[in-house]
Design an enzyme around this catalytic site. Structure first.
Site, PDB file in Angstrom:
ATOM      1  N   ARG A 116    -104.481   5.152 -85.972  1.00  0.00           N
ATOM      2  CA  ARG A 116    -104.517   3.769 -86.451  1.00  0.00           C
ATOM      3  C   ARG A 116    -104.011   3.646 -87.879  1.00  0.00           C
ATOM      4  NH1 ARG A 116    -102.765  -0.156 -85.038  1.00  0.00           N
ATOM      5  NH2 ARG A 116    -103.616   0.438 -83.010  1.00  0.00           N
ATOM      6  N   LYS A 151     -95.770  -9.815-105.158  1.00  0.00           N
ATOM      7  CA  LYS A 151     -96.665 -10.346-104.124  1.00  0.00           C
ATOM      8  C   LYS A 151     -96.810  -9.306-103.005  1.00  0.00           C
ATOM      9  CE  LYS A 151     -95.533 -15.131-105.206  1.00  0.00           C
ATOM     10  NZ  LYS A 151     -94.919 -16.403-104.731  1.00  0.00           N
ATOM     11  N   GLU A 218     -88.445 -17.389-116.997  1.00  0.00           N
ATOM     12  CA  GLU A 218     -88.347 -18.355-115.905  1.00  0.00           C
ATOM     13  C   GLU A 218     -88.241 -19.763-116.480  1.00  0.00           C
ATOM     14  OE1 GLU A 218     -91.244 -18.523-112.335  1.00  0.00           O
ATOM     15  OE2 GLU A 218     -91.947 -20.067-113.734  1.00  0.00           O
TER      16      GLU A 218
END
Length: 304
Positions: A116, A151, A218
């Site tokens: 697994r 992320k 940014e």
């Protein structure tokens, strides 16, 4: 990454080649195994004879791009150091449904113990590689480079970033310690809402850095571009710009910095974004929202 595994490795060392650091990967695997079987696998202990041996094949249920062959091998060898693992498809190679990807022969209990953990990681890595390759294919013929973001799944970043590379993408900064990336929240704090302060503050920040440290800022509006460029930044990120705004932004930057596009990037929009002439397209969805690729571990035979 080389995926041809060694025959019967030394019990004290699991070989991981290429750009996946062995120690980091083994730490991930040991933690995952400890989570999944803190006191052993009681199902196998009561059903499977201790000396039983098995051969199992990692097989693709759906098409995709492979990533994690050495991770699969390392997981199997952590539970059985004498296991023989053959990785049949190199990382980064596309495969069809039904393709055998790897084969392991070893102690049956050990194979089931690692099953697994090995599947979870390789399914996720292959899903990321597959999604990345889809984006990369869509920007062919442009100069745009597809990159990931931070992320990522906590604790799995090194594997997920590697999987992006297997899919033909590139990596953004690995961590907060690697480069400066001033985003909208940083700018809101440091300027107090006064854009006239932006250039001077950014110049002061840049002066504190070593010459090898990358500086990126940014922006979310056209009127921020000139003040940011005046500070001498290396990369300017145009966040959530429309395609027309990106065209205008690239023209305004005019080679004075690398241009990155971010926000609202998906398989339907990425080609149009790349066509605007941006250098980099960063996509959080490469890692934060993929669905595990359907791979299975099929037991071929049991011996003894």
């Amino acid at each position: 990454m080389t995926t041809t595994t060694q025959e019967t490795p030394a019990p004290t060392r699991v070989e991981l080649a290429g750009s996946l650091p062995e120690t980091a990967v083994l730490n991930i695997l040991r933690a995952a195994l400890a989570e999944d079987a803190p006191y052993g696998d009681i199902t196998s202990q009561v059903l499977i004879p201790a000396q039983a041996r098995a051969t199992a094949v990692l097989a693709a249920r759906v098409p995709g791009v492979f990533s994690g062959g050495a991770v699969f091998a390392a997981a199997m060898r952590l539970t059985d150091p004498a296991a023989v693992v053959d990785v049949l498809v190199p990382d980064g190679q596309p495969f069809a449904a039904g393709t055998p990807l790897a084969r392991v022969t070893g102690n049956a209990r050990a194979v089931l113990l690692a099953e697994r953990v090995a599947l979870n990681l390789v399914q996720r890595m292959s899903a990321i590689a597959t999604r990345t390759a889809e984006f990369v294919d869509l920007v062919q013929g442009t100069k745009a480079r597809i990159t990931d973001t931070r992320k990522t799944t906590p604790g799995l970043r090194i594997l997920e970033r590697y999987a992006v590379r297997c899919g033909g993408g590139a990596n953004h900064r690995f961590s907060l310690s690697d480069a400066v990336l001033a985003k909208d929240n940083h700018l809101a704090v440091i300027t107090g809402g006064d854009p006239a302060k932006l250039t001077a503050i950014l110049r002061q920040a840049k002066a504190q850095l070593g010459h090898t440290t990358h500086f990126e800022v940014e922006v979310d509006s056209m009127d921020q571009i000139e003040p940011v460029l005046a500070a001498g930044v290396d990369t300017i990120m145009l966040d959530n710009f429309t395609a027309n705004q990106l065209l205008a932004g690239v023209a305004l930057v005019n080679g004075r910095a690398r241009v990155e596009a971010s926000g609202n990037v998906n398989l339907h929009t990425v080609a149009g974004i790349a066509a605007t002439g941006v250098d980099v397209i960063s996509i959080g969805g490469l890692t934060h929202s993929v669905v595990a690729l359907d791979l299975g571990l099929d037991m071929e035979l049991t011996v003894g």
